[in-house]
Design a protein around this motif. Sequence first.
Motif, short mmCIF file in Angstrom:
data_model
loop_
_atom_site.label_atom_id
_atom_site.label_comp_id
_atom_site.label_asym_id
_atom_site.label_seq_id
_atom_site.Cartn_x
_atom_site.Cartn_y
_atom_site.Cartn_z
N SER A 283 0.84 -1.19 0.00
CA SER A 283 0.00 0.00 0.00
C SER A 283 0.88 1.24 0.00
O SER A 283 1.85 1.34 0.75
N LYS A 302 -4.00 -3.25 -0.77
CA LYS A 302 -4.19 -2.19 -1.76
C LYS A 302 -5.01 -2.74 -2.91
O LYS A 302 -4.65 -3.78 -3.48
N GLU A 342 -8.39 -1.29 2.77
CA GLU A 342 -7.14 -0.55 2.85
C GLU A 342 -6.97 0.08 4.23
O GLU A 342 -7.95 0.41 4.90
#
Length: 621
Positions: A283, A302, A342
């Motif tokens: 991420s 992500k 996320e």
Amino acid sequence: MSGGGCSVRAIWILTPNDAVAFSRRFAVVEKRWRVAWEAEGAGKGAVMPLPADYEVATAFANRRRREGTARGSGIRTSLSSVGSDSWVDDPITRHIISLQIDKEEGGGFMLWPVVLQKRGSYYVLVLPLVDPQAFKAFESLLKRPDCGSSAKENGNLSSILLNLPCITGAFMVANVIGDIVTGDVAEPEVIVTSGPSVGGLLDSLTGSIGITARSKPIAAPVAAPVASVSSPVGSAQSDSLKGGIRPFDKELLRSFIIGAMPFGTPQDLNYGNVSSIRTTGYSADPLPTDQKQPAWKPYLYKGRQRTLFSSLETINAALYDRDDVPDFLSVSGQLTCRAELEGLPDVSLPLTGLKTARVEVSSFHHCVQASEATGDKQSLLFQPPLGNFVLMHYQAPCNIDPPVKGFYQLSMVSENEGAFLFKLRLMEGYKSPFLMEFCMVTMPFPRRRVASYDGNPSVGTVSMTEHLIEWRIVSSGRGLSGRSIEATFSGTVRFHPRTAQRVNSSFRLVATTAFAEDSDCEQDNTKNGANLDDYLMEKMNKDLQAVDLEEPLSWQAYNYAKVSFKIVGGTLSGLIIDPRSVTVYPSVKAPVEYSMQASSGDYILWNTLGKCPSAALPKEL
């Protein structure tokens, strides 16, 4: 799964032929090993370097010969020698071993602690980094005449290992490597529907006529293994194939080690997590300063956000169809989750149906904070790890009628012929959206060889093998939903005449080896061979009693039929979640999907005309 406090010097995978099929050394950890010994002023680490592969294979083969039979379990016998693992007189040395490395020019040395795990046909050896004091303490145990000290004193092997957290980490490394070698790297199933539900009238109509969207399991995205032309797979793999050993993907194992334990220190040993990172990357968004990343989520997700939940239940049953013996039904289940979210969000999940389910035992994943149950509900709050994981395990009684109920009868009309009758009712009381995807009944005859059978079932198809008859009532792809059916099957089964069976030489050889390896006391080979027949009979008769002569069908433990089925669309316990009540903080637009599936475990129909085991229930006060 983290291997905190552990660094690995080397990994070896050996075949049963004492050949190294794979090895990996970590130079950074090896440098730390030498520096630690230099700080002790001994410099001994420099004269105990990591051995070559052939030296490890030779040392392991020598240990297998030296520490045979009972001594392989670490029990000292009169044949044990000073400096051997069995001299320590501790069973743990069966799994945490030492290897004596002999040099041609002299000056051999010892490798310790080597964590050993046997997986499939391979031996996985993991050598973790330990401090010089622990190494010296073990060396002294190899020379003591008193088998080490008692458990209440310091200086015994247990006290040394308790101060070494790297041992636990090394076992975790060996376990996950063994899973990759044997191909056992599957994550918990998370079932999702094959297509989005449109809801409303269409769902009601299609459900009422038995047409529903089939569900499918979802797994973490795994990068496809790439065969490397330059990888040295040749000799070891071909040797494995010649010896009948299943080869494994070395490039896949190398990629996992690079991602899971860079420079020899395990960061995350979850195979699905490491594969996901290789596929989706890291991420790019940094964490807020007021948030702390938990140990169970070393990497952040992500991509497209969504949350998946699955209730997977297994029902075990013993159906007797007798007035004097009550039937037994029990449901064990798990709530699995895959939260593709996320950052580090908090997920709140309400459980409903607690009163109906009457949950007897429950346990939660370590990321879960469970509230006290109030009435019919209980709330779960958690920060989900990456990938599929089991959110909750539970056990409860079956609160609705059995999906398959009825009776099974079998009676021998002669020594080689029996008459049987099934009368079953499927999905009685089950309404849509419950859907039985398949159902099958098996009559096993492991002690007799089936010659033929006569009879036609009222529904389904029948097939047979040498030791069983299989009745497929509901075939896969033609589910049963919104209605119940009655299925009957009567007929006769004929067996081949009994023949005297003798133990062949290959089985005798295997049994002799097993007897020697399982021995926990000092015995020589002559005694092992003399007791072989007694050992075989003990193994064959364990927990089983032979039937009377007037019941020549089989042993009593096989006087049953087994039912296998799978049901989707609901739970048998009544414990469910409401996906509309799942909340995520901070709030994100992430759809929530929920599926339910139940399958049979040990679902037994005992022969009502024969003997069957049962448990006496305590009388109510």
